[in-house]
Scaffold this motif. Structure first.
Motif, PDB file in Angstrom:
ATOM      1  N   ARG A   3       0.861  -1.190   0.000  1.00 48.96           N
ATOM      2  CA  ARG A   3       0.000   0.000   0.000  1.00 48.96           C
ATOM      3  C   ARG A   3       0.889   1.228   0.000  1.00 48.96           C
ATOM      4  N   HIS A   4       0.516   2.196  -0.816  1.00 53.88           N
ATOM      5  CA  HIS A   4       1.259   3.444  -0.954  1.00 53.88           C
ATOM      6  C   HIS A   4       0.430   4.569  -0.343  1.00 53.88           C
ATOM      7  N   SER A   5       1.060   5.457   0.372  1.00 57.93           N
ATOM      8  CA  SER A   5       0.350   6.540   1.032  1.00 57.93           C
ATOM      9  C   SER A   5      -0.394   7.428   0.046  1.00 57.93           C
ATOM     10  N   SER A   6      -1.635   7.755   0.369  1.00 56.90           N
ATOM     11  CA  SER A   6      -2.411   8.670  -0.465  1.00 56.90           C
ATOM     12  C   SER A   6      -1.894  10.104  -0.340  1.00 56.90           C
ATOM     13  N   PHE A   7      -1.039  10.378   0.651  1.00 53.66           N
ATOM     14  CA  PHE A   7      -0.459  11.701   0.825  1.00 53.66           C
ATOM     15  C   PHE A   7       0.703  11.944  -0.131  1.00 53.66           C
ATOM     16  N   SER A   8       1.156  10.944  -0.832  1.00 52.50           N
ATOM     17  CA  SER A   8       2.291  11.058  -1.743  1.00 52.50           C
ATOM     18  C   SER A   8       1.773  11.070  -3.175  1.00 52.50           C
ATOM     19  N   GLN A   9       1.098  12.130  -3.557  1.00 53.23           N
ATOM     20  CA  GLN A   9       0.489  12.222  -4.882  1.00 53.23           C
ATOM     21  C   GLN A   9       1.246  13.108  -5.853  1.00 53.23           C
ATOM     22  N   GLY A  10       2.028  14.041  -5.362  1.00 53.21           N
ATOM     23  CA  GLY A  10       2.696  15.001  -6.227  1.00 53.21           C
ATOM     24  C   GLY A  10       3.954  14.454  -6.860  1.00 53.21           C
ATOM     25  N   SER A  11       4.773  15.364  -7.353  1.00 51.08           N
ATOM     26  CA  SER A  11       6.015  14.961  -8.016  1.00 51.08           C
ATOM     27  C   SER A  11       7.049  14.462  -7.012  1.00 51.08           C
ATOM     28  N   ASP A  12       6.902  14.834  -5.750  1.00 47.56           N
ATOM     29  CA  ASP A  12       7.833  14.390  -4.715  1.00 47.56           C
ATOM     30  C   ASP A  12       7.366  13.042  -4.171  1.00 47.56           C
ATOM     31  N   GLN A  13       7.912  11.970  -4.670  1.00 44.72           N
ATOM     32  CA  GLN A  13       7.480  10.620  -4.306  1.00 44.72           C
ATOM     33  C   GLN A  13       8.306  10.054  -3.157  1.00 44.72           C
ATOM     34  N   THR A  14       8.685  10.884  -2.205  1.00 49.82           N
ATOM     35  CA  THR A  14       9.460  10.424  -1.052  1.00 49.82           C
ATOM     36  C   THR A  14       8.495   9.863  -0.016  1.00 49.82           C
ATOM     37  N   CYS A  15       8.237   8.606  -0.132  1.00 46.91           N
ATOM     38  CA  CYS A  15       7.254   7.973   0.731  1.00 46.91           C
ATOM     39  C   CYS A  15       7.680   6.525   0.977  1.00 46.91           C
ATOM     40  N   VAL A  16       6.915   5.841   1.788  1.00 46.78           N
ATOM     41  CA  VAL A  16       7.151   4.421   2.015  1.00 46.78           C
ATOM     42  C   VAL A  16       5.918   3.633   1.617  1.00 46.78           C
ATOM     43  N   ARG A  26       5.798  -5.314   6.554  1.00 48.57           N
ATOM     44  CA  ARG A  26       6.994  -4.966   5.788  1.00 48.57           C
ATOM     45  C   ARG A  26       6.879  -3.514   5.327  1.00 48.57           C
ATOM     46  N   VAL A  27       8.016  -2.811   5.326  1.00 45.33           N
ATOM     47  CA  VAL A  27       8.073  -1.415   4.915  1.00 45.33           C
ATOM     48  C   VAL A  27       9.226  -1.275   3.933  1.00 45.33           C
ATOM     49  N   ARG A  28       8.985  -0.542   2.850  1.00 48.48           N
ATOM     50  CA  ARG A  28      10.040  -0.323   1.856  1.00 48.48           C
ATOM     51  C   ARG A  28       9.984   1.113   1.340  1.00 48.48           C
ATOM     52  N   ASP A  29      11.053   1.544   0.718  1.00 47.64           N
ATOM     53  CA  ASP A  29      11.147   2.858   0.092  1.00 47.64           C
ATOM     54  C   ASP A  29      10.363   2.796  -1.214  1.00 47.64           C
ATOM     55  N   SER A  30       9.408   3.696  -1.394  1.00 45.86           N
ATOM     56  CA  SER A  30       8.575   3.656  -2.599  1.00 45.86           C
ATOM     57  C   SER A  30       9.380   3.959  -3.862  1.00 45.86           C
ATOM     58  N   LYS A  31      10.514   4.649  -3.725  1.00 44.79           N
ATOM     59  CA  LYS A  31      11.349   4.940  -4.888  1.00 44.79           C
ATOM     60  C   LYS A  31      12.203   3.747  -5.301  1.00 44.79           C
ATOM     61  N   ASP A  32      12.308   2.747  -4.445  1.00 43.97           N
ATOM     62  CA  ASP A  32      13.159   1.585  -4.711  1.00 43.97           C
ATOM     63  C   ASP A  32      12.407   0.301  -4.338  1.00 43.97           C
ATOM     64  N   PRO A  33      11.342  -0.027  -5.073  1.00 46.69           N
ATOM     65  CA  PRO A  33      10.522  -1.178  -4.700  1.00 46.69           C
ATOM     66  C   PRO A  33      11.252  -2.525  -4.748  1.00 46.69           C
ATOM     67  N   GLU A  34      12.358  -2.600  -5.441  1.00 43.68           N
ATOM     68  CA  GLU A  34      13.136  -3.840  -5.492  1.00 43.68           C
ATOM     69  C   GLU A  34      14.236  -3.854  -4.440  1.00 43.68           C
ATOM     70  N   GLY A  35      14.355  -2.772  -3.685  1.00 45.53           N
ATOM     71  CA  GLY A  35      15.404  -2.656  -2.676  1.00 45.53           C
ATOM     72  C   GLY A  35      15.041  -3.386  -1.390  1.00 45.53           C
TER      73      GLY A  35
END
Length: 62
Positions: A3-16, A26-35
């Motif tokens: 699940r991705h935060s609904s607060f991360s909608q803009g161009s700044d995708q710094t979210c988990v 489990r928690v992961r960096d949304s910018k690195d889904p394979e990390g």
């Protein structure tokens, strides 16, 4: 399912992303889904959410 935060909608995708399964969260960096992912027990995750709700992680006012 991740699940991705609904607060991360803009161009700044710094979210988990968070995936809640049986007995584990489990928690992961949304910018690195394979990390790497962080793994928490349900008890640990519940304690974290309580801390967030209680303001334990709020930044001090400057």
């Amino acid at each position: 399912m991740w699940r991705h935060s609904s607060f991360s909608q803009g161009s700044d995708q710094t979210c988990v992303d968070v995936s809640i399964g049986t007995g584990a969260v489990r928690v992961r960096d949304s910018k690195d889904p394979e990390g790497p992912t962080l793994l928490f027990t349900e008890v640990e995750w519940s304690a974290f959410l309580r801390g967030v709700a209680n303001g334990e992680f709020d930044l001090p006012n400057r």
